[in-house]
Design an enzyme around this catalytic site. Structure first.
Site, short mmCIF file in Angstrom:
data_model
loop_
_atom_site.label_atom_id
_atom_site.label_comp_id
_atom_site.label_asym_id
_atom_site.label_seq_id
_atom_site.Cartn_x
_atom_site.Cartn_y
_atom_site.Cartn_z
N ARG A 130 45.51 -28.20 45.78
CA ARG A 130 46.04 -28.33 47.15
C ARG A 130 47.57 -28.33 47.18
NH1 ARG A 130 47.48 -33.67 48.30
NH2 ARG A 130 46.87 -35.07 46.63
N LYS A 188 49.51 -26.50 45.15
CA LYS A 188 49.91 -25.09 45.09
C LYS A 188 49.69 -24.43 46.45
CE LYS A 188 48.70 -23.74 40.32
NZ LYS A 188 47.91 -22.74 39.59
N ARG A 202 57.54 -21.07 41.17
CA ARG A 202 56.65 -20.46 42.17
C ARG A 202 57.46 -19.81 43.29
NH1 ARG A 202 53.84 -24.51 42.22
NH2 ARG A 202 52.70 -23.88 40.38
N LYS A 251 62.79 -28.04 45.85
CA LYS A 251 61.84 -27.43 44.90
C LYS A 251 61.44 -26.04 45.39
CE LYS A 251 57.54 -27.80 42.40
NZ LYS A 251 56.18 -28.33 42.30
N ASP A 302 49.00 -18.45 38.25
CA ASP A 302 48.74 -19.20 37.03
C ASP A 302 50.08 -19.69 36.52
OD1 ASP A 302 46.38 -19.98 35.38
OD2 ASP A 302 47.74 -19.34 33.80
P1 IMP Z 1 46.67 -23.62 36.49
O1 IMP Z 1 47.66 -22.60 36.92
O2 IMP Z 1 45.65 -23.92 37.52
O3 IMP Z 1 46.13 -23.35 35.12
O4 IMP Z 1 47.39 -25.03 36.34
C1 IMP Z 1 48.73 -25.14 36.30
C2 IMP Z 1 49.12 -26.51 35.74
O5 IMP Z 1 50.48 -26.41 35.36
C3 IMP Z 1 49.05 -27.61 36.81
O6 IMP Z 1 47.85 -28.34 36.77
C4 IMP Z 1 50.24 -28.48 36.42
O7 IMP Z 1 49.85 -29.36 35.42
C5 IMP Z 1 51.23 -27.48 35.85
N1 IMP Z 1 52.12 -26.98 36.92
C6 IMP Z 1 52.16 -25.74 37.45
N2 IMP Z 1 53.08 -25.66 38.41
C7 IMP Z 1 53.63 -26.88 38.50
C8 IMP Z 1 54.63 -27.42 39.35
O8 IMP Z 1 55.18 -26.77 40.25
N3 IMP Z 1 54.92 -28.70 39.13
C9 IMP Z 1 54.34 -29.47 38.17
N4 IMP Z 1 53.38 -29.02 37.38
C10 IMP Z 1 53.02 -27.73 37.54
#
Ligand code: IMP
Length: 197
Positions: A11, A13, A181, A175, A70
């Site tokens: 949520r 993201k 991102r 951020k 990802d």
């Molecule tokens: P995935 O892309 O679903 O495999 O998971 C990405 C993982 O990377 C997340 O669960 C976080 O642990 C970490 N992550 C990705 N983007 C961020 C961010 O913007 N802030 C903090 N952690 C992040």
């Protein structure tokens, strides 16, 4: 209004991506709007493969344009771990706190100048007859202890270059200007505009 499906259940993201794409006037759907989506496997060795796999699965099922992200954190002292395993670093069902505590434990006592880290995001955009990818990076340093309650994941232990606060302490508008991102989406925005025009 053109539809775009976000292939993520995270949520945080979803909120970030919706904010970052708000100027495109798209109807943004999430997996909650699409019944019976098959499981999104994330077992590849690179962000790119994971991103494209997730977007393909959802596009094949929903027959709509799909955007996936990802992402993860890479720590130089740990030879770029956890990387693609960021979400599951402390175990399959690990919480954000367990994941960043593991990282802090592995870097305890490491001097500030050797605490360099970066967030990476690869976004994949898949629709009928096209597959596009874009990447964004945000460089910074690992804090020695968690600070701040904003954001998610590793935000409380990541200090972006140019700031003294962590992403957990910084305002979400900051951020959303400088994050990995924000950058990957900025890099794919023209393609989104062209294809969904
Ligand atoms: P995935 O892309 O679903 O495999 O998971 C990405 C993982 O990377 C997340 O669960 C976080 O642990 C970490 N992550 C990705 N983007 C961020 C961010 O913007 N802030 C903090 N952690 C992040």
């Amino acid at each position: 209004m053109k539809k775009l499906v976000l292939a993520t259940n995270n949520r945080h993201k979803i909120e970030e991506i919706k904010t970052l794409l708000q100027d495109l006037s798209l109807e943004i759907l999430t997996l909650h709007d699409i019944p019976n989506v098959p499981p999104l496997v994330e077992n590849a060795l690179t962000f790119r493969e994971n991103a494209i796999n997730k977007a393909r699965i959802v596009h094949q099922h929903a027959k709509l344009p799909v955007l996936s992200d990802d992402s993860g954190i890479e720590v130089f002292y740990l030879n770029m771990r956890p990387g693609v395993r960021s979400a599951r670093y402390a175990g399959e069902r690990a919480t954000d706190v367990q994941n960043y505590e593991k990282l802090l434990a592995e870097t305890r006592g490491v001097a500030p100048r050797r605490r360099k880290a970066r967030f990476r995001s690869v976004v994949a955009f898949v629709g009928d007859g096209y597959e596009d990818l874009a990447e964004g990076v945000c460089e910074g340093t690992l804090a020695e202890a968690p600070r701040g309650g904003n954001g998610f994941g590793y935000d409380p232990i990541f200090i972006p270059d140019g700031y003294s606060q962590t992403f957990g302490e910084l305002d979400e508008n900051i951020k959303n200007r400088i994050s990995h991102r924000a950058r990957s989406l900025a890099n794919i925005k023209e393609i989104l505009k062209r294809r969904l025009g």
